[in-house]
Design an enzyme around this catalytic site. Structure first.
Site, PDB file in Angstrom:
ATOM      1  N   HIS A  40       0.252   4.298  -2.844  1.00 26.59           N
ATOM      2  CA  HIS A  40       0.606   4.367  -1.426  1.00 26.59           C
ATOM      3  C   HIS A  40       1.892   3.579  -1.210  1.00 26.59           C
ATOM      4  CE1 HIS A  40      -3.644   5.292   0.357  1.00 26.59           C
ATOM      5  NE2 HIS A  40      -3.444   5.933  -0.788  1.00 26.59           N
ATOM      6  N   GLU A  60       2.708   1.339   0.902  1.00 27.17           N
ATOM      7  CA  GLU A  60       2.503  -0.093   1.123  1.00 27.17           C
ATOM      8  C   GLU A  60       2.265  -0.840  -0.186  1.00 27.17           C
ATOM      9  OE1 GLU A  60       0.046   1.963   4.481  1.00 27.17           O
ATOM     10  OE2 GLU A  60       0.806   2.462   2.482  1.00 27.17           O
ATOM     11  N   CYS A  63      -4.828  -0.556   1.469  1.00 27.19           N
ATOM     12  CA  CYS A  63      -3.533  -1.185   1.747  1.00 27.19           C
ATOM     13  C   CYS A  63      -3.688  -2.421   2.628  1.00 27.19           C
ATOM     14  CB  CYS A  63      -2.581  -0.169   2.374  1.00 27.19           C
ATOM     15  SG  CYS A  63      -2.150   1.167   1.230  1.00 27.19           S
ATOM     16  N   CYS A  85      -4.406   2.072   5.394  1.00 27.01           N
ATOM     17  CA  CYS A  85      -5.803   2.373   5.067  1.00 27.01           C
ATOM     18  C   CYS A  85      -6.503   1.088   4.615  1.00 27.01           C
ATOM     19  CB  CYS A  85      -5.840   3.429   3.971  1.00 27.01           C
ATOM     20  SG  CYS A  85      -5.326   2.812   2.346  1.00 27.01           S
TER      21      CYS A  85
END
Length: 149
Positions: free
Chosen positions: A53, A55, A86, A83
């Site tokens: 991801h 992040e 993260c 999410c």
């Protein structure tokens, strides 16, 4: 001094790169003061890595750049609300703040569905600011999925 919008524009540029690569268009920029420590975008499809991801990748890059896993004075700008994975990484990295664009009503973990970023049961909480350039961030994601359908 750059504003939240200035840094979110950088995150949006990363998200546009992700879209061009066929990735879900989410971008992240990690900042300390006025200095950008790292930026990245989703790379799950390209790497076949479910943890890739934006992040997570930005946090990894910033830790490498600073030589420290603690990013206590840093702010993460991200186009979509993080999410649970993260948000947990942000807590573990001791970020000071997260600023996100669009809320995620399916998996948001900074206040929409969960609030891992500010959970008093954990050993660290970070400041959360949502809705920065929300329309632009939401539009980018919506348009991407509309094109897929």
């Amino acid at each position: 001094m750059p504003s939240h919008n200035d840094f979110m524009k950088l995150a949006l540029e990363e998200a546009k790169v992700a879209a061009a690569e066929g990735e879900v268009p989410i971008g992240a920029v990690l900042v300390s003061g006025e200095k950008v420590l790292a930026s990245d975008h989703n790379r799950r499809e390209r790497t076949n890595d479910p943890t890739a991801h934006a992040e997570i990748l930005a946090i990894r890059r910033a830790c490498f750049a600073t030589g420290d896993w603690r990013l206590e004075d840093s702010t993460l700008y991200v186009t979509l609300e993080p999410c649970p994975m993260c948000a947990s990484a942000m807590v573990l990295a001791r970020l000071f703040r997260v600023v996100f664009g669009a809320p995620d009503m399916k998996a948001g973990a900074c206040g929409s569905i969960y609030n891992i970023a500010q959970d008093g049961n954990l050993n660290h909480k970070l400041e959360v600011i949502g809705g920065v350039m929300e329309d632009e961030c939401e539009s980018l994601i919506r348009d991407f999925f509309n094109r897929l359908r």
